[in-house]
Design an enzyme around this catalytic site. Structure first.
Site, short mmCIF file in Angstrom:
data_model
loop_
_atom_site.label_atom_id
_atom_site.label_comp_id
_atom_site.label_asym_id
_atom_site.label_seq_id
_atom_site.Cartn_x
_atom_site.Cartn_y
_atom_site.Cartn_z
N HIS A 21 0.83 -1.20 0.00
CA HIS A 21 0.00 0.00 0.00
C HIS A 21 0.86 1.24 0.00
CE1 HIS A 21 0.45 1.69 4.11
NE2 HIS A 21 0.64 0.45 4.50
N CYS A 22 0.27 2.31 -0.50
CA CYS A 22 0.84 3.64 -0.38
C CYS A 22 -0.23 4.48 0.32
CB CYS A 22 1.27 4.20 -1.73
SG CYS A 22 0.07 3.97 -3.06
N SER A 23 -0.71 5.53 -0.32
CA SER A 23 -1.82 6.28 0.27
C SER A 23 -3.14 5.84 -0.36
CB SER A 23 -1.61 7.78 0.07
OG SER A 23 -2.62 8.52 0.73
#
Length: 410
Positions: free
Chosen positions: A316-318
């Site tokens: 995940h990132c944002s």
């Protein structure tokens, strides 16, 4: 059906902006949203879809051959050039803006189809995700109804989490599986741990986090882990409860990431070791800072080394699409480059997750004669599983750069 003059002007303007980004004239911040949004795809059993074919012109194959020949003579490792380097260099020298525009156009078509489909009987629908307001970090980055992770909750309860199962398969190799998800919000932290506990097998799980918790004064991801090594922290939601305890933390210099080790006790007799890899030198809508680009290959290797249970990597990132999609593409294609297993399995044309062109990256002794682009094909496959994977042209061009760097390694 006729097209208006304004339609062509808009298309030409978008393409011109994309080319400027590739050439370095525009920064990601200037053009981060210059192209239409993209979309995901069918679930694990999805219907056969028409292939997205990269645009070509009559001189494509001729120019490819000449560029590959030139690259072969100028790009050498030791005493002999890797023919795959010549191949990727030729692809990177092509018109990447045209290819990326083709990807985004297909995404936009799917999005429009989903928005028009109020009944939910079409191939592309977002009815479940669009009805969620609290559990989505961003209202325009959503999982497809047919390809979303479902929380294991009682039938009358909400099973939604903004996460998508991802599968990529190269001919003859073991399929790669991931879960691409948004950075948890404060409200969805318990759902994140519930998903991890249910969707990973064995005694270990690996999380690859590609964003700092904040950029500027804006939260990009809630801090969903504990720093307590004594009492631990409890997380609970409908039908689920767990205790998370920090066991250790260190910095891995090769991967340039913070490595935290946790125990996740679901209080029903199951205890899992969770490795959390935080690579936070990668800004939103951008690529890693130049001095940390080389660490990405080590980050991929570290994640797989720790993932002893062969569960899906949770990435995940944002928003869970831009940096996440770029990492997944790089990880998958690096595994093809580093493949040392003889290819013996037959290619199944009906395999919905097969990226057949990935085999041009397998170790070889001659320059591949195909003009297929495994980077384009991988991103196209990803975007049928989760929208906007590899979010802009800068990230797309960066993948070619990283693969070339990997092939330059002795």
């Amino acid at each position: 059906m006729s097209c208006s003059r304004d339609h062509f002007l808009e298309h030409d303007s978008t393409l011109a902006r994309l080319r400027k980004v590739v050439a370095g004239i525009l920064s990601p911040g200037q053009d981060g949203h210059a192209v239409p949004p993209s979309l995901p795809s069918p679930a694990r059993r999805r219907p056969t879809l028409p292939a997205i074919v990269p645009p070509q012109n009559p001189t494509t194959r001729k120019s490819f051959a000449s560029i590959a020949s030139a690259s072969s003579s100028s790009s050498s490792v030791g005493t002999a050039a890797d023919p795959r380097l010549s191949y990727v260099a030729a692809l990177a020298a092509g018109d990447l803006s045209q290819k990326f525009l083709a990807l985004d156009t297909s995404d936009s078509d799917r999005t429009r189809a989903a928005i028009r489909d109020d009944i939910g009987h079409g191939r592309w629908t977002l009815r479940v995700a669009r009805a969620e307001h609290i559990r989505n970090r961003y209202s325009n980055v959503l999982p497809w109804d047919h390809n979303r992770i479902r929380l294991r909750v009682p039938s009358q309860c909400n099973d939604y989490i903004n996460a998508s199962p991802i599968v990529l398969h190269a001919p003859g190799l073991t399929p790669h599986s991931y879960i691409a998800t948004q950075g948890p919000t404060r409200a969805t932290v318990p759902h994140f741990w519930q998903m991890l506990a249910a969707e990973t097998s064995g005694d270990t799980a690996v999380i690859v986090m590609l964003t700092p918790t904040h950029e500027g004064h804006r939260e990009k991801c809630a801090k969903y882990w504990t720093e307590s090594s004594t009492l631990g922290t409890m997380y609970s939601t409908t039908g689920f409860q767990c205790k998370l305890t920090l066991c250790s933390m260190h910095h891995d210099a090769e991967a340039n990431c913070a490595v935290r080790t946790f125990t996740l006790d679901t209080l029903d007799g199951h205890i899992k070791t969770v490795y959390h890899l935080l690579f936070d030198s990668w800004g939103d809508f951008a690529t890693p800072v130049p001095e940390h680009e080389a660490h990405l290959a080590h980050l991929c290797a570290l994640a797989h080394r720790l993932n002893t249970s062969a569960s899906p990597l949770i990435v995940h990132c944002s928003a869970g699409v831009g940096r996440t999609g770029t990492f997944v593409t790089i990880d998958f294609l690096l595994s093809c480059i580093n493949n040392s297993t003889p290819v013996s399995s037959p290619i199944l044309e009906d395999d919905p997750f097969l990226v057949s062109s990935a085999q041009v990256l397998y170790p070889c002794t001659t320059i591949p004669t195909s003009a297929d682009d495994p980077i384009f094909d991988t991103v196209a496959m990803l975007r049928t599983q989760r929208m906007l994977m590899v979010q802009n042209i800068t990230q797309y061009a960066f993948i070619y750069k990283i693969l070339k760097a990997a092939l330059l390694e002795p």
